[in-house]
Motif scaffolding. Structure first.
Motif, PDB file in Angstrom:
ATOM      1  N   GLU A 259       5.132  30.814 -30.681  1.00 18.02           N
ATOM      2  CA  GLU A 259       5.087  29.636 -30.735  1.00 18.02           C
ATOM      3  C   GLU A 259       6.736  28.774 -30.977  1.00 18.02           C
ATOM      4  OE1 GLU A 259       4.773  25.456 -29.469  1.00 18.02           O
ATOM      5  OE2 GLU A 259       3.525  27.324 -28.819  1.00 18.02           O
ATOM      6  N   GLU A 260       7.182  29.655 -32.129  1.00 23.95           N
ATOM      7  CA  GLU A 260       8.531  29.374 -32.732  1.00 23.95           C
ATOM      8  C   GLU A 260       9.497  29.716 -31.613  1.00 23.95           C
ATOM      9  OE1 GLU A 260       8.828  31.271 -36.229  1.00 23.95           O
ATOM     10  OE2 GLU A 260       7.753  29.831 -37.504  1.00 23.95           O
ATOM     11  N   ARG A 262       8.799  30.141 -28.460  1.00 20.70           N
ATOM     12  CA  ARG A 262       8.756  29.258 -27.081  1.00 20.70           C
ATOM     13  C   ARG A 262       9.586  27.824 -27.407  1.00 20.70           C
ATOM     14  NH1 ARG A 262       4.492  25.586 -25.654  1.00 20.70           N
ATOM     15  NH2 ARG A 262       4.334  25.549 -23.574  1.00 20.70           N
ATOM     16  N   GLN A 263       9.423  27.294 -28.677  1.00 24.60           N
ATOM     17  CA  GLN A 263      10.155  25.901 -28.970  1.00 24.60           C
ATOM     18  C   GLN A 263      11.750  26.372 -28.721  1.00 24.60           C
ATOM     19  OE1 GLN A 263       8.909  23.198 -28.634  1.00 24.60           O
ATOM     20  NE2 GLN A 263       6.749  24.163 -28.366  1.00 24.60           N
ATOM     21  N   GLU A 264      12.005  27.462 -29.468  1.00 25.80           N
ATOM     22  CA  GLU A 264      13.576  27.817 -29.615  1.00 25.80           C
ATOM     23  C   GLU A 264      14.127  27.960 -27.853  1.00 25.80           C
ATOM     24  OE1 GLU A 264      16.641  30.870 -31.622  1.00 25.80           O
ATOM     25  OE2 GLU A 264      14.434  30.981 -32.147  1.00 25.80           O
ATOM     26  N   LEU A 266      12.866  26.537 -25.505  1.00 25.43           N
ATOM     27  CA  LEU A 266      13.035  25.183 -24.525  1.00 25.43           C
ATOM     28  C   LEU A 266      14.328  24.742 -25.128  1.00 25.43           C
ATOM     29  CD1 LEU A 266      11.736  22.837 -22.972  1.00 25.43           C
ATOM     30  CD2 LEU A 266      10.522  22.363 -25.098  1.00 25.43           C
ATOM     31  N   ARG A 267      14.593  24.748 -26.436  1.00 27.45           N
ATOM     32  CA  ARG A 267      15.748  23.943 -26.959  1.00 27.45           C
ATOM     33  C   ARG A 267      17.044  24.450 -26.369  1.00 27.45           C
ATOM     34  NH1 ARG A 267      19.569  25.102 -30.671  1.00 27.45           N
ATOM     35  NH2 ARG A 267      18.196  27.115 -31.211  1.00 27.45           N
ATOM     36  N   ASP A 278      13.938  15.998 -25.057  1.00 26.50           N
ATOM     37  CA  ASP A 278      12.720  14.999 -24.721  1.00 26.50           C
ATOM     38  C   ASP A 278      13.182  14.024 -23.527  1.00 26.50           C
ATOM     39  OD1 ASP A 278      11.224  16.059 -26.819  1.00 26.50           O
ATOM     40  OD2 ASP A 278      12.552  14.870 -28.257  1.00 26.50           O
TER      41      ASP A 278
END
Length: 387
Positions: A259-260, A262-264, A266-267, A278
């Protein structure tokens, strides 16, 4: 005021939570004891010992009665907490305002603004890859010429693959990307390193030769020489390949690690594509949730004092801090040109700020007169502003 209301509710909630946890621990202890009695009874029935008395109906009935008594006692003791739980709802109703009509205006989203709101909702659905839903919404809302950004589709496709622990599409996406000022080359390499590590550990099989060959290939092409600590941990994780989830390196392949990453991803992907992290709709909803308690407090204060100044709902009476999540790069609108300036603004000697274009157009010879005050100074006495 909102903070005080929250403190009152949290205080009552903590009291009930403490009592329920005590009841839970007591009930679990009784259940564990009953389970041991039942397991012992089953063992005696399945493996009778000659020197021990045989299990009788009385023994079974005694265990049954103990179980029934424990269930009844647990149920009765839990009922006395029902009223205390219901009191929390009354505390919330007492300390929080249920009517939000004072914080908004009915005519805010009418006319052209309604179309703007519909466009924000449509764009949000596109960002979430809800193409079918966005098409139905645009048709019902009467939106025309709604374009679908291909970058959102590409990023969301990779995000869906990462959700099922497939890092290969993300690796290929980053390999085809070029570093920018917003995303340095080292940051791209580090994310690629972590994605390759997840992919390698996920495919760790029982064949040591294949693992060693994969490890050599990984070290050769993943730039891991920049991160010796992570490289050493990866090498250690290979030794535990058959029981990685039980090893000291289990965090490398945990759901949290995926998940970490994945979020990185996306950023960084949004920065590479020059997209906002966003959607405007999500940002507005977040800002509204943060600002709502303060707005309610101001509304109550205004109602108590009919002589309060600034009761117009078109603007807030005070600034509200939204946190780092809503910090954006500022833009400068030149007060002379009356439009957003693409060039760097400059500060005059008197302290007034104008755009570079306005400065060049107002300058006569070597001197410049400020358009806002009588000060006149050499045109070279300016300070460029970076923000």
């Amino acid at each position: 005021m909102a903070a005080d209301s929250c403190s009152v509710v949290i205080k009552d909630l903590n009291k009930v939570e403490t009592k329920l946890m005590e009841w839970r621990e007591k009930s679990l202890g009784e259940i564990s004891s009953l389970k041991e009695d039942v397991d012992n009874l089953i063992h005696r029935l399945q493996n009778p010992e000659p020197e021990e008395p045989a299990v009788t109906l009385t023994d079974v009935k005694a265990v049954y009665l103990d179980m029934r008594r424990a269930v009844n006692d647990s149920s009765q003791s839990h009922k006395k907490y029902h009223s205390e739980v219901s009191k929390i709802g009354k505390t919330i109703d007492k300390n929080f305002v249920a009517d939000f009509s004072s914080t908004s205006k009915d005519e805010v989203f009418t006319g052209e603004r309604r179309g703007l709101l519909n466009q924000c909702i449509h764009d949000h659905l596109i960002r979430q890859s809800r193409i079918d839903l966005s098409q139905v919404f645009s048709k019902e809302a009467g939106l025309e010429d709604c374009l679908i950004n291909a970058a959102y589709m590409k990023i969301n496709a990779v995000m869906e693959e990462l959700k099922v622990h497939n890092a290969q599409p993300a690796v290929e996406y980053l390999r085809a990307s070029t570093a920018t000022e917003k995303v340095p080359s080292l940051e791209l390499r580090y994310l690629r390193f972590k994605l390759n590590r997840l992919e390698l550990l996920k495919g760790s099989g029982p064949d040591p030769l294949e693992l060693i060959a994969g490890l050599k290939s990984f070290f050769a092409y993943s730039d891991c020489r920049f991160w010796p600590k992570e490289r050493n941990r990866l090498a250690g994780a290979i030794a535990y390949r058959k029981r990685l989830s039980e090893s000291p390196y289990s965090d490398l392949v945990s759901d949290t690690a995926w998940e970490e990453v994945r979020q990185e991803f996306l950023r960084i992907a949004c920065q590479l594509e020059d997209l906002a992290l966003d959607s405007p709709l999500a940002t507005c909803i977040y800002a509204g949730c943060v600002a709502l308690p303060s707005i309610l407090d101001m509304s109550v204060a205004i109602e108590r004092n009919s002589k309060a100044v600034g009761t117009d709902k078109s603007e807030l009476m005070t600034d509200i801090e939204l946190g780092d999540r809503c910090l954006y790069h500022s833009s400068f609108a030149c007060p002379i040109l009356r439009r957003e300036s693409a060039s760097m603004p400059v500060r005059l000697r008197c302290g007034h700020v104008i755009s570079r274009e306005a400065h060049d157009s107002l300058r006569t010879g070597t001197r410049l007169k400020c358009p806002y005050c009588p000060d006149e100074a050499p045109g070279s006495e300016i300070t460029p502003l970076w923000f």
